[in-house]
Design a protein around this motif. Structure first.
Motif, PDB file in Angstrom:
ATOM      1  N   UNK A  67       0.454  -0.932  -0.064  1.00 45.23           N
ATOM      2  CA  UNK A  67      -0.183  -0.065   0.077  1.00 45.23           C
ATOM      3  C   UNK A  67       0.705   1.040   0.289  1.00 45.23           C
ATOM      4  N   UNK A  68       1.110   2.050  -1.230  1.00 45.39           N
ATOM      5  CA  UNK A  68       1.942   2.540  -1.468  1.00 45.39           C
ATOM      6  C   UNK A  68       1.127   3.998  -1.140  1.00 45.39           C
ATOM      7  N   UNK A  69       1.542   5.352   0.160  1.00 45.49           N
ATOM      8  CA  UNK A  69       1.238   6.300   0.429  1.00 45.49           C
ATOM      9  C   UNK A  69       2.635   7.081   0.148  1.00 45.49           C
ATOM     10  N   UNK A  70       1.761   8.538  -0.837  1.00 45.74           N
ATOM     11  CA  UNK A  70       2.417  10.151  -1.146  1.00 45.74           C
ATOM     12  C   UNK A  70       2.232  10.773   0.217  1.00 45.74           C
ATOM     13  N   UNK A  71       3.731  10.763   0.274  1.00 50.03           N
ATOM     14  CA  UNK A  71       4.425  10.946   2.119  1.00 50.03           C
ATOM     15  C   UNK A  71       6.011  12.273   1.442  1.00 50.03           C
ATOM     16  N   UNK A  72       5.895  12.496   2.513  1.00 47.10           N
ATOM     17  CA  UNK A  72       7.206  13.476   3.024  1.00 47.10           C
ATOM     18  C   UNK A  72       7.879  12.943   4.127  1.00 47.10           C
ATOM     19  N   UNK A  73       8.897  12.117   3.907  1.00 47.38           N
ATOM     20  CA  UNK A  73       9.035  11.493   5.664  1.00 47.38           C
ATOM     21  C   UNK A  73      10.039  12.517   6.669  1.00 47.38           C
ATOM     22  N   UNK A  74      10.647  12.893   5.916  1.00 51.56           N
ATOM     23  CA  UNK A  74      11.593  14.170   6.175  1.00 51.56           C
ATOM     24  C   UNK A  74      11.245  15.627   6.931  1.00 51.56           C
ATOM     25  N   UNK A  75       9.907  15.258   6.069  1.00 53.76           N
ATOM     26  CA  UNK A  75       9.373  17.029   7.235  1.00 53.76           C
ATOM     27  C   UNK A  75       9.429  16.267   9.178  1.00 53.76           C
ATOM     28  N   UNK A  76       8.827  17.907   9.378  1.00 52.36           N
ATOM     29  CA  UNK A  76       9.249  17.973  10.946  1.00 52.36           C
ATOM     30  C   UNK A  76       8.610  17.019  11.771  1.00 52.36           C
ATOM     31  N   UNK A  77       8.780  16.038  12.372  1.00 51.94           N
ATOM     32  CA  UNK A  77       7.985  14.873  13.138  1.00 51.94           C
ATOM     33  C   UNK A  77       6.912  13.946  12.380  1.00 51.94           C
ATOM     34  N   UNK A  78       7.263  13.956  10.685  1.00 54.30           N
ATOM     35  CA  UNK A  78       6.425  13.244  10.056  1.00 54.30           C
ATOM     36  C   UNK A  78       6.396  11.807  10.514  1.00 54.30           C
ATOM     37  N   UNK A  79       7.103  11.628  10.084  1.00 56.69           N
ATOM     38  CA  UNK A  79       7.381   9.668  10.790  1.00 56.69           C
ATOM     39  C   UNK A  79       6.476   9.109  12.310  1.00 56.69           C
ATOM     40  N   UNK A  80       6.933  10.273  12.787  1.00 58.83           N
ATOM     41  CA  UNK A  80       6.163   9.608  14.628  1.00 58.83           C
ATOM     42  C   UNK A  80       4.524  10.328  14.309  1.00 58.83           C
ATOM     43  N   UNK A  81       4.427  10.793  12.965  1.00 60.19           N
ATOM     44  CA  UNK A  81       2.480  11.878  13.679  1.00 60.19           C
ATOM     45  C   UNK A  81       2.420  10.377  12.296  1.00 60.19           C
ATOM     46  N   UNK A  82       3.206  10.207  11.769  1.00 56.59           N
ATOM     47  CA  UNK A  82       2.075   8.603  10.470  1.00 56.59           C
ATOM     48  C   UNK A  82       2.378   7.948  11.260  1.00 56.59           C
TER      49      UNK A  82
END
Length: 289
Positions: A67-82
């Motif tokens: 399941x491919x989700x368009x996403x910017x992992x380098x944004x501030x706290x992006x991974x944590x929020x996801x």
């Protein structure tokens, strides 16, 4: 399946959250995206969520199975929020998260699935599993300037240690059954690593529940999730063999010119087998034999 954003996935792709264990892969660059996905699919995860920008490609043999989700992992706290959003959407599900060019290993993973391992871990009344991020790096940086090479990967066989994790809310006393672990490239090149990013422990495998929150230091708001073992005996631990730190050190202008090679006298070829990690003490089988 492709989704324009995480909100779209959570509204249209909920079937992927029906059964665990679930893997979340966050893609930061183009290094070993496909091998990362294949490794975790072969390990036995029921669903794989891949968070990645549109400009990166996926191989044909993996694109239909994720399941491919368009996403910017380098944004501030992006991974944590996801991760926290997926936790909220799917309570009581075993989950795992990692980045591209990272590979989960656990005791006997060559013959046992991750689901079998987590079933045993859950029977021991454990809802999370400590993992150590073991740095991998290419032997020859001239041939592999991004420090990534599966064929010539090396790791440090010594230089790992742990310190007490003090509790600022309890007179700075050490927390029960919690330690901060260090070693690998983050230890050898600590002058290039911010102090709060030098730890190599990560609670990468966990069972979701209402109110559970991943914090930005790879720990959770439930302190029992952050422990390395239960009170009565040792438990399973895992290792995430990762090129991520090596990539960052070679990508960063402040460190790349100081590093001509990561090889040192305690380097050893990585054998891509759990037995090597067990022998080096980089993960623990606990009571699972």
């Amino acid at each position: 399946m492709y989704y324009n954003n995480l909100s779209e996935f959570l509204s249209q792709g909920r079937a992927a959250l029906a059964k665990g264990p679930l893997a979340m892969v966050f893609v930061e660059d183009e290094a070993e995206i496909d091998t990362t996905i294949r490794h975790h699919q072969n390990t036995g995860f029921q669903s794989t969520l891949v968070f990645m920008p549109d400009e990166f490609d996926l191989a044909e043999d993996v694109i239909d199975g994720v399941h491919r989700i368009r996403f910017d992992p380098l944004a501030d706290q992006a991974v944590q929020k996801a991760v926290n959003a997926v936790i909220d959407a799917a309570p009581d599900l075993w989950m795992f998260y990692c980045f591209n060019a990272e590979y989960l290993f656990y005791p006997f993973c060559e013959t046992r699935t991750v689901g079998e391992m987590l079933a045993f871990h859950g029977e021991e009344r454990r809802n999370a599993m400590l993992s150590y991020v073991v740095d991998l790096y290419a032997t020859d940086l001239a041939a592999n300037p991004n420090a990534v090479s599966l064929d010539t990967a090396q790791l440090d066989k010594t230089g790992y240690y742990a310190l007490a994790r003090n509790d600022p809310n309890n007179h700075n006393y050490p927390k029960e059954r919690q330690l901060d672990f260090f070693g690998g490239l983050r230890w050898r090149y600590e002058e290039h690593i911010p102090a709060k990013r030098r730890k190599i422990d990560r609670i990468s495998l966990f069972r979701s529940k209402p109110g559970l929150i991943l914090r930005d230091d790879h720990t959770f708001n439930d302190e029992e999730y952050n422990t390395y073992a239960c009170p009565w005996h040792h438990n399973l631990t895992a290792a995430i063999c990762s090129f991520r730190t090596a990539k960052a050190l070679k990508r960063n202008p402040g460190s790349t010119y100081d590093i001509q090679s990561f090889h040192w006298h305690n380097s050893t070829p990585f054998e891509w087998h759990s037995r090597q990690l067990l022998d080096l003490g980089l993960m623990e089988p606990g009571q699972w034999f």
